[in-house]
Design an enzyme around this catalytic site. Sequence first.
Site, PDB file in Angstrom:
ATOM      1  CB  CYS A 169      -1.666   3.764   7.924  1.00 34.94           C
ATOM      2  SG  CYS A 169      -2.732   4.588   6.737  1.00 34.94           S
ATOM      3  NE  ARG A 220     -18.217  -5.959  13.348  1.00 38.40           N
ATOM      4  CZ  ARG A 220     -18.775  -5.038  12.529  1.00 38.40           C
ATOM      5  NH1 ARG A 220     -18.029  -4.127  12.135  1.00 38.40           N
ATOM      6  NH2 ARG A 220     -20.006  -5.275  12.089  1.00 38.40           N
ATOM      7  CB  CYS A 259      -0.505  -0.248   8.059  1.00 35.72           C
ATOM      8  SG  CYS A 259      -1.557  -1.345   6.840  1.00 35.72           S
ATOM      9  CB  CYS A 272     -18.056  -0.374   8.496  1.00 33.08           C
ATOM     10  SG  CYS A 272     -17.201  -1.177   9.928  1.00 33.08           S
ATOM     11  CB  CYS A 278     -18.209  -4.779   4.765  1.00 33.28           C
ATOM     12  SG  CYS A 278     -17.332  -3.371   5.447  1.00 33.28           S
ATOM     13  CB  CYS A 336     -15.552  -7.327   6.042  1.00 36.27           C
ATOM     14  SG  CYS A 336     -16.755  -7.217   7.043  1.00 36.27           S
ATOM     15  CB  CYS A 342      -0.804   0.179   1.163  1.00 33.26           C
ATOM     16  SG  CYS A 342      -2.008   1.364   1.268  1.00 33.26           S
TER      17      CYS A 342
END
Length: 333
Positions: A60, A263, A63, A191, A131, A100, A56
């Site tokens: 972040c 959640r 991550c 979400c 999702c 998801c 990616c």
Amino acid sequence: MPELSPRHDWTRDEITALYEAPLDVLMSQSLAVKSANWADGKVQKSQLLSIKTGGCAEDCGYCSQSAHFDTGLKAEKLMALDEVVSAARQAKESGADRFCMGAAWRNLKDRDLPKIKAMVEAVKAEGLETCVTAGMLEPHQAHALKEAGLDYYNHNLDTSREYYTSVVSTRTYEDRLETIAHCREAGINLCVGGILGMGESRTDRIGLIHELSKLNPHPESVPINMLVPIEGTPLGKSAPISVVEMARAIAVCRIVFPKSWVRLSAGREAMSEEGQALCMLAGANSIFVGDRLLTTNNPGETRDEALLKAMGFEHASREETATPAKKYVLLEQ
């Protein structure tokens, strides 16, 4: 008396007062809200699959999939459709009713849109709620996913507006809010939640909840994640957040988002059975199941079943969970 219906005029001071209340007072309020809006003793199950892992372009700090960090994770191509469908079937057999799919992208590219749409359509055909999380979206992409039958799009705010630049520099807070707006305009449920334990202060946790409270309507799902430190990432040596702090955040979310799923998401693998139970008692009514959450471990079916049995809880469909149970009153003997 706690609010039993959604509000969009919460102030930071009001949320701070909730967050810092004595824990028994806070949980009493959160349970009153939960009991009024959701079935007692019911937990909804979702399952998450990484359909495109690693590489990616975002940075972040939490991550393992960022191309900016050396975490030992190998970048992979987008999964084949039949592999995704097979995983969805297994998830359904394990009791999940929401599936998801997560792709490690900065943004969804139009060349990949037909493949993602095909996955959504195929998973829907298996009788599962769908999702997707695939980075930033353009308006036409959100509409295309809605046309394919997508139920939810996950796009977390991660943390407060003030602390955000300490976590991510490759996109802005407004970028995130823009994608959320595109999804909402397309008619896709949201979400949207965050991650606790990234070195932020309690003020930042309160700020995150306040930002979420301003979304109108509120996100239909609010995932609360505990940071899973990954070696090689900037936040890999973050001090762990306490389970009590997690429970406080969940209880406040239950009060502020009375009609939303709250959640208990990443981080359960590191929690004791008692810690997870506390978070559920605080108001969480949904969990991620399965052995993996994207690239990190999850407790797995055996441990989850043991936890729910110990609590006297049972997993149920989203329809059953969202229907308040009959309230029982002790009668005089």
